[in-house]
Write an enzyme that holds these catalytic residues in place. Structure first.
Site, PDB file in Angstrom:
ATOM      1  N   SER A  13      -0.550   9.942   0.581  1.00 33.29           N
ATOM      2  CA  SER A  13      -1.487  10.675  -0.284  1.00 33.29           C
ATOM      3  C   SER A  13      -2.396   9.716  -1.055  1.00 33.29           C
ATOM      4  CB  SER A  13      -0.740  11.610  -1.239  1.00 33.29           C
ATOM      5  OG  SER A  13      -0.029  10.892  -2.210  1.00 33.29           O
ATOM      6  N   ASN A  14      -1.907   8.521  -1.382  1.00 30.74           N
ATOM      7  CA  ASN A  14      -2.778   7.543  -2.058  1.00 30.74           C
ATOM      8  C   ASN A  14      -3.825   6.997  -1.096  1.00 30.74           C
ATOM      9  OD1 ASN A  14      -2.133   6.867  -4.999  1.00 30.74           O
ATOM     10  ND2 ASN A  14      -0.101   7.068  -4.067  1.00 30.74           N
ATOM     11  N   ILE A  93       5.628  -8.211   0.986  1.00 35.99           N
ATOM     12  CA  ILE A  93       4.598  -8.880   1.798  1.00 35.99           C
ATOM     13  C   ILE A  93       4.980 -10.368   1.900  1.00 35.99           C
ATOM     14  CG2 ILE A  93       2.138  -9.554   1.777  1.00 35.99           C
ATOM     15  CD1 ILE A  93       2.520  -6.624   2.425  1.00 35.99           C
ATOM     16  N   ASN A 107      -1.322  -3.001  -5.574  1.00 34.69           N
ATOM     17  CA  ASN A 107      -0.202  -2.069  -5.387  1.00 34.69           C
ATOM     18  C   ASN A 107      -0.251  -1.010  -6.477  1.00 34.69           C
ATOM     19  OD1 ASN A 107       2.329  -1.131  -4.251  1.00 34.69           O
ATOM     20  ND2 ASN A 107       3.348  -1.995  -6.043  1.00 34.69           N
ATOM     21  N   HIS A 109       2.289   1.585  -8.600  1.00 36.32           N
ATOM     22  CA  HIS A 109       3.701   1.834  -8.915  1.00 36.32           C
ATOM     23  C   HIS A 109       3.787   3.067  -9.817  1.00 36.32           C
ATOM     24  CE1 HIS A 109       7.902   0.776  -9.291  1.00 36.32           C
ATOM     25  NE2 HIS A 109       7.816   1.071 -10.568  1.00 36.32           N
TER      26      HIS A 109
HETATM   27  C1  GRF Z   1       3.633   6.694  -4.712  1.00 34.13           C
HETATM   28  O1  GRF Z   1       4.358   7.365  -5.677  1.00 34.13           O
HETATM   29  C2  GRF Z   1       3.401   5.244  -5.131  1.00 34.13           C
HETATM   30  O2  GRF Z   1       3.333   5.084  -6.506  1.00 34.13           O
HETATM   31  C3  GRF Z   1       4.618   4.555  -4.591  1.00 34.13           C
HETATM   32  O3  GRF Z   1       4.912   5.210  -3.386  1.00 34.13           O
HETATM   33  C4  GRF Z   1       4.403   6.542  -3.407  1.00 34.13           C
HETATM   34  C5  GRF Z   1       3.545   6.704  -2.206  1.00 34.13           C
HETATM   35  O4  GRF Z   1       3.078   8.005  -2.027  1.00 34.13           O
HETATM   36  N1  GRF Z   1       4.378   3.137  -4.489  1.00 34.13           N
HETATM   37  P1  GRF Z   1       1.978   8.297  -0.921  1.00 34.13           P
HETATM   38  O5  GRF Z   1       2.548   7.811   0.426  1.00 34.13           O
HETATM   39  O6  GRF Z   1       0.740   7.554  -1.290  1.00 34.13           O
HETATM   40  O7  GRF Z   1       1.802   9.778  -0.921  1.00 34.13           O
END
Ligand code: GRF
Length: 207
Positions: A13-14, A93, A107, A109
């Site tokens: 989703s990100n 990494i 990144n 978090h």
């Molecule tokens: C997110 O909550 C991010 O903060 C963490 O992993 C999750 C990834 O979610 N590092 P998505 O795959 O981007 O939906």
């Protein structure tokens, strides 16, 4: 125009949130590839839908860390990668890549680092720990990646309240909304060369 390589292990989703801003022209970049440690994660379907190349790379295929790092580096160089974005990537990494891409790996978090970060703090474990600690707020952090999990310079954070009836799931949903807002903002700033490192702190110009 910057070339972005996205590393992701799952849902994506990100990746989607960032790619939306790229497709609309808001971020001057292109996603050149999506790399995963998983064979067929949902993020690959999302990338392929937008004709973005996907690469599954399993560390176990390589006898030595150096061979693994070289393989990854060749892919990154093939695409003339300017920026690596870790969007829910669960593996460390290789140090050589961190050195070669110093201050060019981001990144996200799902907590307010330096709290609730480091090895073992991923997925719902992060939110479970926040609730257990009885913290009244949580949030999301975008940071540069260095050789240690969740340790690099913090670029941007934003907070959300923790509510008395929260479960890890409801808290994760609230934090995720923040992630989808601040991660594209930081990627945009990087692509517009607006991130400056000063006295071991980070400043985003014109914000
Ligand atoms: C997110 O909550 C991010 O903060 C963490 O992993 C999750 C990834 O979610 N590092 P998505 O795959 O981007 O939906």
């Amino acid at each position: 125009m910057k070339n972005i390589a996205v590393f992701a292990s799952g849902r994506g989703s990100n990746f989607q949130a960032i790619n939306k801003h790229i497709k609309s022209g808001d971020i001057p970049a292109r996603v050149v590839c999506v790399i995963s440690d998983k064979a067929n994660p949902p993020v690959f379907d999302k990338a392929q839908h937008d004709n973005i190349s996907t690469h599954y790379i399993n560390r176990k295929q390589f006898k030595k860390e150096q061979e693994y790092a070289d393989f990854l580096l060749r892919i990154l160089q093939k695409y003339n990668t300017d920026l690596i974005v870790l969007a829910g990537y669960l593996k460390l990494i290789p140090a050589e890549i961190v050195r070669k891409f110093r201050h060019a790996i981001l990144n996200i978090h799902p907590a307010l680092l330096p709290k609730f970060g480091g090895k073992g703090y991923y997925g719902s474990r992060v939110h479970e720990a926040v609730l257990k600690a009885d913290d009244k707020e949580s949030g999301a952090t975008v940071h540069f990646v260095d050789e240690i999990y969740d340790n690099g310079l913090i670029i941007k954070q934003d907070k959300v309240p923790v509510k008395p009836d929260d479960t890890p799931h409801t808290l994760a949903d609230r934090v995720l909304k923040v992630e989808h807002r601040i991660f594209p903002e930081v990627v945009k700033a990087f692509c517009e060369d607006r991130i400056q490192i000063k006295n071991n702190g980070v400043e985003i110009k014109d914000e």
